[in-house]
Design a protein around this motif. Sequence first.
Motif, PDB file in Angstrom:
ATOM      1  N   GLY A   1       9.375  40.804 -17.179  1.00 47.91           N
ATOM      2  CA  GLY A   1       7.824  40.967 -17.198  1.00 47.91           C
ATOM      3  C   GLY A   1       7.320  39.965 -18.400  1.00 47.91           C
ATOM      4  N   ALA A   2       8.079  39.992 -19.544  1.00 51.54           N
ATOM      5  CA  ALA A   2       7.553  39.081 -20.605  1.00 51.54           C
ATOM      6  C   ALA A   2       7.455  37.652 -20.208  1.00 51.54           C
ATOM      7  CB  ALA A   2       8.393  39.448 -21.586  1.00 51.54           C
ATOM      8  N   TRP A   3       8.136  37.383 -19.038  1.00 50.60           N
ATOM      9  CA  TRP A   3       8.097  35.913 -18.732  1.00 50.60           C
ATOM     10  C   TRP A   3       7.047  35.652 -17.835  1.00 50.60           C
ATOM     11  CZ3 TRP A   3      11.283  31.318 -19.575  1.00 50.60           C
ATOM     12  CH2 TRP A   3      11.223  30.301 -18.775  1.00 50.60           C
ATOM     13  N   SER A   4       7.084  36.665 -16.847  1.00 50.69           N
ATOM     14  CA  SER A   4       6.355  36.186 -15.696  1.00 50.69           C
ATOM     15  C   SER A   4       4.894  36.564 -15.882  1.00 50.69           C
ATOM     16  CB  SER A   4       6.666  37.248 -14.458  1.00 50.69           C
ATOM     17  OG  SER A   4       6.795  38.748 -14.756  1.00 50.69           O
ATOM     18  N   GLY A   5       4.552  37.670 -16.688  1.00 52.78           N
ATOM     19  CA  GLY A   5       3.148  37.872 -17.116  1.00 52.78           C
ATOM     20  C   GLY A   5       2.410  36.733 -17.489  1.00 52.78           C
ATOM     21  N   PRO A   6       2.822  36.116 -18.806  1.00 54.99           N
ATOM     22  CA  PRO A   6       2.174  34.944 -19.305  1.00 54.99           C
ATOM     23  C   PRO A   6       1.912  33.713 -18.292  1.00 54.99           C
ATOM     24  CG  PRO A   6       3.673  35.516 -21.111  1.00 54.99           C
ATOM     25  CD  PRO A   6       3.943  36.441 -19.694  1.00 54.99           C
ATOM     26  N   TYR A   7       3.016  33.658 -17.553  1.00 50.02           N
ATOM     27  CA  TYR A   7       3.052  32.323 -16.356  1.00 50.02           C
ATOM     28  C   TYR A   7       2.018  32.778 -15.336  1.00 50.02           C
ATOM     29  CZ  TYR A   7       6.661  29.507 -18.335  1.00 50.02           C
ATOM     30  OH  TYR A   7       7.189  28.205 -19.064  1.00 50.02           O
ATOM     31  N   GLN A   8       1.725  34.177 -14.901  1.00 52.94           N
ATOM     32  CA  GLN A   8       0.677  34.311 -13.952  1.00 52.94           C
ATOM     33  C   GLN A   8      -0.687  33.975 -14.465  1.00 52.94           C
ATOM     34  OE1 GLN A   8       1.690  38.423 -13.348  1.00 52.94           O
ATOM     35  NE2 GLN A   8       3.330  38.093 -11.891  1.00 52.94           N
ATOM     36  N   GLY A   9      -0.846  34.131 -15.777  1.00 50.70           N
ATOM     37  CA  GLY A   9      -2.140  33.807 -16.405  1.00 50.70           C
ATOM     38  C   GLY A   9      -2.391  32.486 -16.449  1.00 50.70           C
ATOM     39  N   ILE A  10      -1.154  31.701 -17.011  1.00 50.08           N
ATOM     40  CA  ILE A  10      -1.435  30.186 -17.126  1.00 50.08           C
ATOM     41  C   ILE A  10      -1.539  29.696 -15.578  1.00 50.08           C
ATOM     42  CG2 ILE A  10       0.239  28.185 -17.172  1.00 50.08           C
ATOM     43  CD1 ILE A  10       1.617  29.868 -19.438  1.00 50.08           C
ATOM     44  N   SER A  11      -1.280  30.095 -14.554  1.00 47.24           N
ATOM     45  CA  SER A  11      -1.335  29.658 -13.363  1.00 47.24           C
ATOM     46  C   SER A  11      -2.763  29.732 -12.766  1.00 47.24           C
ATOM     47  CB  SER A  11      -0.416  30.582 -12.214  1.00 47.24           C
ATOM     48  OG  SER A  11      -0.770  30.137 -11.098  1.00 47.24           O
ATOM     49  N   GLN A  12      -3.375  30.949 -13.165  1.00 47.91           N
ATOM     50  CA  GLN A  12      -4.811  31.230 -13.134  1.00 47.91           C
ATOM     51  C   GLN A  12      -5.467  30.138 -13.840  1.00 47.91           C
ATOM     52  OE1 GLN A  12      -5.906  35.170 -13.694  1.00 47.91           O
ATOM     53  NE2 GLN A  12      -4.516  36.074 -12.424  1.00 47.91           N
ATOM     54  N   CYS A  13      -5.446  30.012 -15.127  1.00 43.32           N
ATOM     55  CA  CYS A  13      -6.012  28.987 -15.737  1.00 43.32           C
ATOM     56  C   CYS A  13      -6.101  27.632 -15.249  1.00 43.32           C
ATOM     57  CB  CYS A  13      -5.493  29.181 -17.299  1.00 43.32           C
ATOM     58  SG  CYS A  13      -5.804  30.493 -18.242  1.00 43.32           S
ATOM     59  N   VAL A  14      -4.719  27.117 -14.738  1.00 44.22           N
ATOM     60  CA  VAL A  14      -4.467  25.840 -14.072  1.00 44.22           C
ATOM     61  C   VAL A  14      -5.512  25.557 -13.019  1.00 44.22           C
ATOM     62  CG1 VAL A  14      -3.032  24.342 -13.218  1.00 44.22           C
ATOM     63  CG2 VAL A  14      -2.315  25.271 -15.317  1.00 44.22           C
ATOM     64  N   LEU A  15      -5.509  26.498 -12.063  1.00 38.76           N
ATOM     65  CA  LEU A  15      -5.860  26.640 -10.747  1.00 38.76           C
ATOM     66  C   LEU A  15      -7.405  26.294 -11.060  1.00 38.76           C
ATOM     67  CD1 LEU A  15      -4.085  29.132  -8.865  1.00 38.76           C
ATOM     68  CD2 LEU A  15      -4.061  26.767  -8.296  1.00 38.76           C
ATOM     69  N   ILE A  16      -7.938  27.207 -11.994  1.00 41.39           N
ATOM     70  CA  ILE A  16      -9.602  27.246 -12.031  1.00 41.39           C
ATOM     71  C   ILE A  16      -9.851  26.037 -12.844  1.00 41.39           C
ATOM     72  CG2 ILE A  16     -11.306  28.492 -13.132  1.00 41.39           C
ATOM     73  CD1 ILE A  16      -9.860  30.954 -12.688  1.00 41.39           C
TER      74      ILE A  16
END
Length: 562
Positions: free
Chosen positions: A107-122
Amino acid sequence: MKIKHQISSVMLLSILSVTACTNLDEKPFSVMDGNTYYQDKNSVIAAVVRPYEHGHWCGWDGDRWLLQELTADNFVWTQKGIHGYDGGDWQRLHRHSWTAEDNRVYGAWSGPYQGISQCVLIMRDLEKQNYPALGLTDADKAHNLAELRTLRAWYYLFLIDMFRSVPLYNTPQEVVPASSPAEVFAFIEKELKEAIPSLPKNTRIGRWDQGGAAALLVRLYLNAEKWTGTAKFTECATVAQDIIDGKYGTYSIDTDYRGPFRSGINSYRSPENIFEFPHAKNIYEFGWMYNATMHYQARYSLDNDWGGWNGIHLTPSRNPDGALYTYKLGMPYERYPEGDKRRQPFRTTSRNATYEGFFLIGQQYAYVPGGVGFDSTKPIVGTEEYKGKPLAYVDQVARFSEKPGGRWGEGSQVLTGEENSGVRLMKFPWLPMSQGFFQFNSAPEIRLAEVYYSLAECRYRAGAKAEAATLLDAVRRRNFTDAAWPANSYVTNLAKLTDDEFVIELGREFLGERHRRTDLVRWGRFGAEWWDKPVDAKDRSVFPIPRRAMNTNPNLKPNGYE
């Protein structure tokens, strides 16, 4: 590229800069092409604030907070009778015996990467947009992109702190190997430095601005030596001093010790909070923190209709016989001296959102309906070991209800808690629902106090102890009564300010603010002994790259911390 949005009334909450994010796997009500979605200014704003909702979840709802605090010395989630074993999760975190298979580590790994993915897409979508055609300016575009770059850098700070070598993604679909800590550090530094000029100063609550981005640079530089092997204390001191001097916006230390944590309640906004995640009842609530720390019966003493999981509390200061432990770390409640206003038992003092103290300790009483505090004639009673008996929180952990038989002989450990075990944190105040204040307090992600303490640490490490003492006292003075201050001032008692004292003081000031593991690692204390945790047999200061992450990315290799 496709952009997914839930079309609901929640999207209207951009006035708070965040919206709700409780189930990342839920299906969208619509899937809309990015070129079709962006029609006007409001659609741009809705897209920009979308990754912020995940940001609150990432920082203050679950695994990232748990790994920062429950692996350190000040908090524990004890098993309480039949409740709270949870597959041994909390025992492994507390005793530093986690593995690459642990869900909390993943969870400590996947949580930040989910946020990074959102930032990159937008960001990729916004870069294509003609802002003037949408009723915005090119300066707005630069601001929005800088804001998302800052938010992405904040997500990467979690990853370099917890894992060191991690992938740097340009698109969410990439499968790339991990970059070195130095490369990740350089990326974060570049993102923040390039974002700052396009950000405003003192922007709206819950949005990154120049002060927030600069404060992230302070965090980055302060920990550089542990993260990359190259110290950056001089750079840290320079940026910290610039923030204090007002180069990046206007901030000031709150004169009230409660101020930064009651920001958002009753229209109050603390001048100390550089970046905070705002909340509002039934819109976006500080719910996880309440549930994780509060007893099932807290609803009756704190005037609300929530349940609570009766999980997290402070690590105990006293052994089962009532004597103080002698550990150099932990024992957080007893680290607050007499005369420290924060040490007081929590109580409300008016119907206007005023209160005292940061802790629930001792006998709990029912809240006076329509009143201003507790009714000392109506004790709250327990539901488990103390069913029907008065419920009093103790700064101890043991099976007192089974003394002298049962499991009493197992002593004090993570597995031997009871429903009343441990002091409960009320730093983030849960104020009466009947008066309209419950769940309106913000989460203070970055405070000016952190900048003062970071600068003080840089000065201290450089041998300028007197300057460090002055900086620390500039924040600490508000915490003490006039009578107690002379004995507690570092300026007046300079010899008191040692390495050990600095580490303890960081724990007092930032208790529960998701700082502790990072601070202990930076000071070389993370492997030390504290309550129910022996000295680490090997380095555990970095978490292993999760097995699930390696299974989905064949370019990832174990990072040596199994």
